[in-house]
Write a protein that holds these residues in place. Structure first.
Motif: not given
Length: 197
Positions: A48-56
């Motif tokens: 699962l890729i969560e953009l809230s985690d790695i978006g930056r």
């Protein structure tokens, strides 16, 4: 023994997130169905890729060469997945800008014939057509195979960031059930006899 990699992308910018809850439920449901229903002892990996985690890790990048190793790893997982599950909250009548920014870096031909299940969340049922009007055109550009049924969930389907709607669970089951034959056809070998029909 064929290996299946299921990669899910949540385009939500927040945590906790109803979108992430939805995409995680679909991810686990698809993995369970593939493991138990094939009779081929498939090895299924999920991510699962969560953009809230790695978006930056994607912000400020103008080309793929500008990306950090974390962002590059996420793109490689997306590009190499057997099945892709994508979801975003509705934001200004579309998916989030960061979701689109991430997929702007995906190789133009990396998703050809890849099965993709589309999902979205929104404040009300009025936004449900995002799946047809926004998601399908994007993944048609990539020449991916969008699965027949997408999953849309509204705020009323959740309580305290948990799914609290049998109707939504039924829609998830239906989307997985209709998508399974497509996914299996991309990973299971076809006998020579069938191939000569």
């Amino acid at each position: 023994m064929p290996n299946i990699s299921i990669v899910a992308v949540s385009g939500s910018l927040h945590s906790p997130s109803k979108t992430t809850v939805l995409v995680h439920e679909i991810l686990e449901g698809f993995a369970t169905a593939l493991r138990s229903g094939s009779g081929n002892d498939l090895e299924v990996e999920t991510h699962l890729i969560e953009l809230s985690d790695i978006g930056r890790e994607f912000s400020g990048a103008l080309s793929r060469d500008d990306l950090s190793p974390i962002a590059e790893d996420a793109l490689r997982r997306i590009e190499s997945a057997t099945l892709l599950i994508v979801a975003s909250p509705v934001y200004r009548a579309s998916f989030t800008g960061l979701f689109k920014h991430v997929f702007d870096f995906v190789g133009q031909y990396a998703l050809i014939d890849k099965p993709v299940l589309l999902a979205a969340t929104g404040g009300s049922d009025r936004h449900a057509l995002i799946i047809e009007h926004q998601f399908r055109p994007l993944f048609s550009f990539f020449q991916a195979i969008t699965l027949p049924i997408g999953v849309y969930a509204s705020d009323t389907d959740f309580v305290d960031y948990r799914i609290d709607s049998q109707g939504l669970r039924d829609r998830i089951d239906q989307a997985i059930g209709r998508g399974l034959p497509v996914v299996r056809s991309t990973v299971l070998p076809v006998s020579e006899y069938v191939a000569t029909w």
